[in-house]
Design an enzyme around this catalytic site. Structure first.
Site, PDB file in Angstrom:
ATOM      1  N   LYS A 219      38.889  29.973  87.776  1.00 17.50           N
ATOM      2  CA  LYS A 219      37.917  31.335  87.699  1.00 17.50           C
ATOM      3  C   LYS A 219      38.068  31.975  88.829  1.00 17.50           C
ATOM      4  O   LYS A 219      38.285  33.429  88.722  1.00 17.50           O
ATOM      5  CB  LYS A 219      36.370  30.861  87.489  1.00 17.50           C
ATOM      6  CG  LYS A 219      35.622  32.013  87.163  1.00 17.50           C
ATOM      7  CD  LYS A 219      34.128  31.649  87.832  1.00 17.50           C
ATOM      8  CE  LYS A 219      34.165  31.729  89.218  1.00 17.50           C
ATOM      9  NZ  LYS A 219      32.648  31.843  89.731  1.00 17.50           N
ATOM     10  N   CYS A 289      21.030  36.459  77.459  1.00 19.20           N
ATOM     11  CA  CYS A 289      21.358  35.154  76.878  1.00 19.20           C
ATOM     12  C   CYS A 289      20.991  34.103  77.790  1.00 19.20           C
ATOM     13  O   CYS A 289      22.252  33.702  78.598  1.00 19.20           O
ATOM     14  CB  CYS A 289      22.725  35.166  76.354  1.00 19.20           C
ATOM     15  SG  CYS A 289      22.984  33.892  75.151  1.00 19.20           S
ATOM     16  N   CYS A 296      16.248  35.804  72.658  1.00 17.82           N
ATOM     17  CA  CYS A 296      16.828  36.318  71.341  1.00 17.82           C
ATOM     18  C   CYS A 296      16.348  37.392  70.572  1.00 17.82           C
ATOM     19  O   CYS A 296      16.841  38.251  70.115  1.00 17.82           O
ATOM     20  CB  CYS A 296      16.874  34.979  70.502  1.00 17.82           C
ATOM     21  SG  CYS A 296      17.729  33.590  71.033  1.00 17.82           S
ATOM     22  N   CYS A 299      17.561  40.563  71.777  1.00 18.49           N
ATOM     23  CA  CYS A 299      19.055  40.935  71.523  1.00 18.49           C
ATOM     24  C   CYS A 299      19.349  41.544  70.205  1.00 18.49           C
ATOM     25  O   CYS A 299      19.005  41.314  69.206  1.00 18.49           O
ATOM     26  CB  CYS A 299      19.727  39.226  71.608  1.00 18.49           C
ATOM     27  SG  CYS A 299      21.329  39.215  71.375  1.00 18.49           S
ATOM     28  N   CYS A 305      24.140  36.114  65.372  1.00 16.42           N
ATOM     29  CA  CYS A 305      24.295  35.439  66.249  1.00 16.42           C
ATOM     30  C   CYS A 305      23.954  33.755  65.864  1.00 16.42           C
ATOM     31  O   CYS A 305      22.844  33.243  65.213  1.00 16.42           O
ATOM     32  CB  CYS A 305      23.400  35.435  67.683  1.00 16.42           C
ATOM     33  SG  CYS A 305      23.536  33.787  68.800  1.00 16.42           S
TER      34      CYS A 305
END
Length: 311
Positions: A219, A289, A296, A299, A305
């Protein structure tokens, strides 16, 4: 005195009988000769038929094989059609909605992320070193803590030489309380020494070389390539990207590690999106998230989702 030969009635003379027998024998010989000649001719005809070469049937098998190949589309020079690449359901719509939710760019990563931790006024080589150091500090650490530690280091003149001249205790006090700070002191010193000896104080310009440095993982390497070298070598996947892409089912099957997630994403995600995925999803994970109790209801993807439908 003359003698008389008396012939009995009904019987031919002896000479005539002999001539008759001779004629019949001659007839039998002629018949036998004719039969022999006929047999030889027949044998010749039979022998001629047996000696003639048989016609091969291989031509038919070649024709059949050729026709079969044409029917399968395997004709030489014609490539087989490729299978359509797998893509997750609704991913484009989900990504556009995440862009909309991230349009204000007000997450911690936007103000205190690695791209904000280096001194833009220093020479490029020093800037790249600061980018790498900030990435090493950011592992398992919140952006706010990493940013504060980098600010303290820069106040002392953050260069390869300054870190090599600094004792471990001082370096530890400066970077504390980043996660695993004791290990990071060791990795920073080891990596800085390698950069000085092998790269003239600069950082490597490939992922393969970067990940060989102590304390540098995939990463960090991909982010270093992006920020320090302005090169997109792969998708940088941290815990936020790993978590969110699994929730959205952007991987064929559940992945167990960020590196496994990176490989799965790069298999289907268009390359021109690799640069944006990290900052989009990291900020989205910091604000919406969340790892625990995701928001949620706030969102925009709650209707498409897979994870939201189970909550």
């Amino acid at each position: 005195m003359l003698g008389l030969v008396v012939q009995r009635p009904g019987r031919p003379p002896a000479a005539m009988c002999a001539a008759a027998r001779g004629g019949r024998a001659a007839a039998r010989r002629l018949s036998a000769a004719a039969a022999g000649a006929g047999g030889a001719a027949g044998a010749s005809r039979v022998g001629g038929a047996a000696g003639a070469p048989k016609r091969s049937r291989r031509g038919k098998s070649i024709t059949i094989a050729y026709e079969s190949a044409q029917g399968d589309g395997a004709e030489e020079g014609v490539p087989k059609p490729k299978r359509p690449k797998w893509e997750p359901r609704h991913w484009q719509q989900q990504l556009e909605r995440i862009r909309e939710m991230r349009s204000s760019r007000d997450a911690p990563v936007d103000h205190m992320g690695v791209q904000k931790c280096y001194d833009s006024s220093v020479p490029p080589q020093v800037m790249r070193y600061q980018v790498l150091l900030s990435l090493m500090l950011s592992s398992q650490t919140k952006d706010e803590v990493t940013s504060a530690a980098m600010s303290r280091l820069r106040q002392r003149g953050l260069t390869v030489d300054s870190i090599l001249q600094m004792d471990d205790a001082t370096l530890g006090q400066i970077i504390y309380p980043v996660g695993f700070w004791r290990n990071k002191v060791k990795y920073i010193k080891q990596t800085t020494a390698i950069l000085k000896q092998k790269y003239g104080g600069d950082i490597p310009s490939t992922v393969e070389e970067l990940v060989k440095l102590p304390g540098v993982g995939p990463k960090m390497a991909h982010l270093a390539m992006h920020i320090a070298w302005n090169s997109v070598s792969g998708i940088s996947v941290d815990t936020h990207v790993h978590r969110i892409t699994n929730r959205l089912k952007w991987v064929k099957k559940e992945t167990k590690s960020p590196e496994e997630t990176r490989v799965a994403l790069e298999d289907w995600l268009p390359r021109d999106l690799w640069r944006d995925i990290n900052w989009l999803l990291v900020g989205f994970g910091q604000q919406t998230c969340l790892p625990v109790n995701p928001r949620c209801r706030e969102c925009l993807n709650q209707d498409i989702c897979p994870a939201a439908k189970r909550r």
